[in-house]
Design an enzyme around this catalytic site. Structure first.
Site, PDB file in Angstrom:
ATOM      1  N   HIS A 129     -29.244  -8.886  -5.307  1.00  0.00           N
ATOM      2  CA  HIS A 129     -29.877  -9.488  -6.491  1.00  0.00           C
ATOM      3  C   HIS A 129     -30.134 -10.960  -6.160  1.00  0.00           C
ATOM      4  O   HIS A 129     -29.344 -11.850  -6.478  1.00  0.00           O
ATOM      5  CB  HIS A 129     -28.966  -9.347  -7.715  1.00  0.00           C
ATOM      6  CG  HIS A 129     -29.484 -10.104  -8.911  1.00  0.00           C
ATOM      7  ND1 HIS A 129     -30.713  -9.847  -9.483  1.00  0.00           N
ATOM      8  CD2 HIS A 129     -28.951 -11.122  -9.631  1.00  0.00           C
ATOM      9  CE1 HIS A 129     -30.910 -10.680 -10.498  1.00  0.00           C
ATOM     10  NE2 HIS A 129     -29.858 -11.460 -10.604  1.00  0.00           N
ATOM     11  N   ASP A 144     -33.898  -6.586 -11.715  1.00  0.00           N
ATOM     12  CA  ASP A 144     -34.970  -6.627 -10.704  1.00  0.00           C
ATOM     13  C   ASP A 144     -35.843  -5.378 -10.828  1.00  0.00           C
ATOM     14  O   ASP A 144     -37.077  -5.450 -10.738  1.00  0.00           O
ATOM     15  CB  ASP A 144     -34.364  -6.691  -9.289  1.00  0.00           C
ATOM     16  CG  ASP A 144     -33.340  -7.795  -9.161  1.00  0.00           C
ATOM     17  OD1 ASP A 144     -33.708  -8.908  -8.775  1.00  0.00           O
ATOM     18  OD2 ASP A 144     -32.153  -7.559  -9.475  1.00  0.00           O
TER      19      ASP A 144
HETATM   20  N1  LIG Z   1     -27.078  -9.877 -12.329  1.00  0.00           N
HETATM   21  C1  LIG Z   1     -28.042 -10.314 -13.111  1.00  0.00           C
HETATM   22  O1  LIG Z   1     -29.146  -9.753 -13.127  1.00  0.00           O
HETATM   23  C2  LIG Z   1     -27.820 -11.502 -14.010  1.00  0.00           C
HETATM   24  C3  LIG Z   1     -28.796 -11.844 -14.951  1.00  0.00           C
HETATM   25  C4  LIG Z   1     -28.589 -12.955 -15.773  1.00  0.00           C
HETATM   26  C5  LIG Z   1     -27.428 -13.712 -15.641  1.00  0.00           C
HETATM   27  N2  LIG Z   1     -26.502 -13.348 -14.730  1.00  0.00           N
HETATM   28  C6  LIG Z   1     -25.256 -14.098 -14.582  1.00  0.00           C
HETATM   29  O2  LIG Z   1     -24.368 -13.757 -15.658  1.00  0.00           O
HETATM   30  C7  LIG Z   1     -23.405 -14.791 -15.791  1.00  0.00           C
HETATM   31  C8  LIG Z   1     -23.247 -15.165 -17.271  1.00  0.00           C
HETATM   32  O3  LIG Z   1     -24.442 -15.717 -17.762  1.00  0.00           O
HETATM   33  P1  LIG Z   1     -24.538 -16.310 -19.249  1.00  0.00           P
HETATM   34  O4  LIG Z   1     -25.934 -16.753 -19.402  1.00  0.00           O
HETATM   35  O5  LIG Z   1     -23.958 -15.369 -20.228  1.00  0.00           O
HETATM   36  O6  LIG Z   1     -23.599 -17.580 -19.105  1.00  0.00           O
HETATM   37  P2  LIG Z   1     -22.889 -18.423 -20.264  1.00  0.00           P
HETATM   38  O7  LIG Z   1     -22.444 -19.694 -19.647  1.00  0.00           O
HETATM   39  O8  LIG Z   1     -23.733 -18.458 -21.500  1.00  0.00           O
HETATM   40  O9  LIG Z   1     -21.630 -17.540 -20.619  1.00  0.00           O
HETATM   41  C9  LIG Z   1     -20.629 -17.266 -19.687  1.00  0.00           C
HETATM   42  C10 LIG Z   1     -19.345 -17.107 -20.461  1.00  0.00           C
HETATM   43  O10 LIG Z   1     -18.343 -16.663 -19.534  1.00  0.00           O
HETATM   44  C11 LIG Z   1     -17.143 -17.300 -19.872  1.00  0.00           C
HETATM   45  N3  LIG Z   1     -16.266 -17.256 -18.707  1.00  0.00           N
HETATM   46  C12 LIG Z   1     -16.272 -18.060 -17.607  1.00  0.00           C
HETATM   47  N4  LIG Z   1     -15.276 -17.720 -16.783  1.00  0.00           N
HETATM   48  C13 LIG Z   1     -14.672 -16.658 -17.330  1.00  0.00           C
HETATM   49  C14 LIG Z   1     -13.563 -15.870 -16.948  1.00  0.00           C
HETATM   50  N5  LIG Z   1     -12.894 -16.108 -15.821  1.00  0.00           N
HETATM   51  N6  LIG Z   1     -13.175 -14.859 -17.765  1.00  0.00           N
HETATM   52  C15 LIG Z   1     -13.826 -14.620 -18.916  1.00  0.00           C
HETATM   53  N7  LIG Z   1     -14.887 -15.355 -19.359  1.00  0.00           N
HETATM   54  C16 LIG Z   1     -15.291 -16.348 -18.557  1.00  0.00           C
HETATM   55  C17 LIG Z   1     -17.550 -18.705 -20.316  1.00  0.00           C
HETATM   56  O11 LIG Z   1     -16.544 -19.305 -21.119  1.00  0.00           O
HETATM   57  C18 LIG Z   1     -18.824 -18.400 -21.093  1.00  0.00           C
HETATM   58  O12 LIG Z   1     -18.575 -18.184 -22.465  1.00  0.00           O
HETATM   59  C19 LIG Z   1     -23.896 -15.940 -14.899  1.00  0.00           C
HETATM   60  O13 LIG Z   1     -23.188 -15.898 -13.682  1.00  0.00           O
HETATM   61  C20 LIG Z   1     -25.351 -15.603 -14.680  1.00  0.00           C
HETATM   62  O14 LIG Z   1     -25.859 -16.174 -13.513  1.00  0.00           O
HETATM   63  C21 LIG Z   1     -26.681 -12.262 -13.923  1.00  0.00           C
HETATM   64  O1  LIG Z   2     -31.589 -16.135 -11.931  1.00  0.00           O
HETATM   65  C1  LIG Z   2     -30.486 -16.309 -12.420  1.00  0.00           C
HETATM   66  O2  LIG Z   2     -29.718 -17.191 -12.045  1.00  0.00           O
HETATM   67  C2  LIG Z   2     -30.056 -15.424 -13.562  1.00  0.00           C
HETATM   68  C3  LIG Z   2     -30.260 -13.994 -13.260  1.00  0.00           C
HETATM   69  O3  LIG Z   2     -29.637 -13.596 -12.076  1.00  0.00           O
HETATM   70  C4  LIG Z   2     -31.714 -13.596 -13.260  1.00  0.00           C
HETATM   71  O4  LIG Z   2     -32.155 -12.946 -12.313  1.00  0.00           O
HETATM   72  O5  LIG Z   2     -32.423 -13.906 -14.239  1.00  0.00           O
END
Ligand SMILES: NC(=O)c1ccc[n+]([C@@H]2O[C@H](COP(=O)([O-])OP(=O)(O)OC[C@H]3O[C@@H](n4cnc5c(N)ncnc54)[C@H](O)[C@@H]3O)[C@@H](O)[C@H]2O)c1
Ligand SMILES: O=C(O)C[C@H](O)C(=O)O
Length: 328
Positions: A190, A162
């Site tokens: 967030h 953000d």
């Molecule tokens: N805070 C932020 O700014 C922000 C930004 C982008 C994404 N995210 C979040 O990050 C997370 C991951 O996103 P992504 O795009 O990499 O998803 P993705 O689905 O590509 O990858 C997630 C991975 O986590 C694994 N996984 C699920 N449960 C698990 C566990 N208990 N232990 C270990 N591994 C586990 C899955 O098998 C998968 O490979 C999501 O929750 C997404 O919303 C947060």
């Molecule tokens: O928006 C989402 O679900 C993914 C991540 O938290 C983001 O802000 O891009």
């Protein structure tokens, strides 16, 4: 003399953020070009993700990174977090188009109870934890509450995406480079309720607020653009942000570990009552970092509009916290 290697655990290592993150950690972008690392990678104990993780590890090997001195694949947090100095908790389900991040709590929340307990049992007592998996603030709160033997201040949530998004919007609006913008703050969750606050921001010493001088743009364009950027990316890409999220995770951990030289950055951290936020709420604050510790920027005046925004994002976080009581 070369430094002693540090242990870095990454969960969800075979996911899309993992793929954008691991190579940068191994190349020294997170902890410095002189800091050897051992990667402790966690994936779910399921054949597909474990196989994909092996593939990612083969690619990491093929980079021949001089700083990557060890690498392990795990399917159990109790082994993945053993003695870890840094833990990036990414693994969890991302939202799909039309969902809010808080809707993920029912699916993702329990992951962070188990992982908080495992960190509590086996991680370094100084472990620095960053929760990326959504909803990041409340998942970080769950992990912190599940790890009573570790200092609460070791648990943080990612608000840096953000913060970086807000920097880019301000740069575009003012026509100035992002690198010239100082003293930006992002308060709260967030989520679309986050409050990106440029009242104290400066560019080459001049006030950004005075430069923009447009409260309607602030309220009706800037805040919704930053707040809803994640959804806009899902809409455009069909997948949630990954490279920019990994980049923000690198920024967050690098600044926490190596310091910000007095520069303000945003971190989601457990409140100690600062700015009237109840204790333990995992809240985005402006901080500076030095010597491996973060410190909240103190003494900022909160005007009526800002207080209204802060109250809104706080209420949302408290609602999320109430909704996960059964997990604690
Ligand atoms: N805070 C932020 O700014 C922000 C930004 C982008 C994404 N995210 C979040 O990050 C997370 C991951 O996103 P992504 O795009 O990499 O998803 P993705 O689905 O590509 O990858 C997630 C991975 O986590 C694994 N996984 C699920 N449960 C698990 C566990 N208990 N232990 C270990 N591994 C586990 C899955 O098998 C998968 O490979 C999501 O929750 C997404 O919303 C947060
Ligand atoms: O928006 C989402 O679900 C993914 C991540 O938290 C983001 O802000 O891009």
């Amino acid at each position: 003399m070369s430094k002693k290697p540090v242990r870095v655990a990454v969960t969800g290592a075979a996911g899309q953020i993992g793929y954008a993150l691991l190579f940068r950690i191994a190349s020294g972008e997170m902890l410095g070009k002189d800091q050897p690392v051992i990667l402790q990678l966690l994936e779910v104990p399921v054949e597909g993700p474990q196989k994909a993780l092996k593939g990612v590890m083969m690619e990491l090997e093929d980079c021949a990174f001089p700083l990557l001195v060890g690498m392990e694949a795990h399917s159990d947090p109790m082994t993945a977090f053993k003695d870890t100095d840094y833990a990036l908790l990414v693994g969890s389900m991302p939202r799909k188009a039309g969902m809010e991040r808080a809707e993920l709590l029912a699916i993702n929340g329990q992951i962070f109870t188990a992982q908080g307990k495992a960190l509590n049992a086996v991680a370094s007592r100084n472990v620095k934890v960053l929760v990326v998996g959504n909803p990041a603030n409340t998942n970080a709160y769950i992990a912190m509450k599940s790890a009573p033997d570790l200092p609460a201040k070791n648990f943080t949530a990612m608000l840096r995406l953000d913060h970086n998004r807000a920097l880019s919007q301000i740069a575009a609006k003012t026509g100035k480079p992002v690198s010239s913008i100082e003293k930006l703050a992002v308060w709260g969750n967030h989520s679309p309720t986050m409050y990106a606050d440029y009242r104290y921001a400066t560019i080459d010493g001049a006030s950004v607020k005075d430069m923009i001088n447009d409260q309607v743009w602030n309220k009706d364009v800037f805040l919704p653009t930053v707040g809803k950027r994640g959804a806009a990316i899902i809409e455009a890409r069909g997948l949630s942000s990954a490279a920019s999220a990994a980049n923000a995770a690198i920024d967050h951990m690098r600044d926490w570990a190596l310091g910000t030289n007095g520069k303000w950055v945003t971190m989601g951290i457990p409140s100690n009552g600062e700015y009237g936020i109840p204790k333990e709420v995992m809240f985005g604050y402006p901080v500076t970092c030095e010597g491996g510790e973060y410190k909240i920027v103190a003494g900022l005046e909160i005007d009526a509009f800002s207080q209204e925004c802060i109250n809104k994002t706080l209420a949302e976080l408290q609602g999320e916290q109430d909704g996960v009581k059964h997990l604690l």
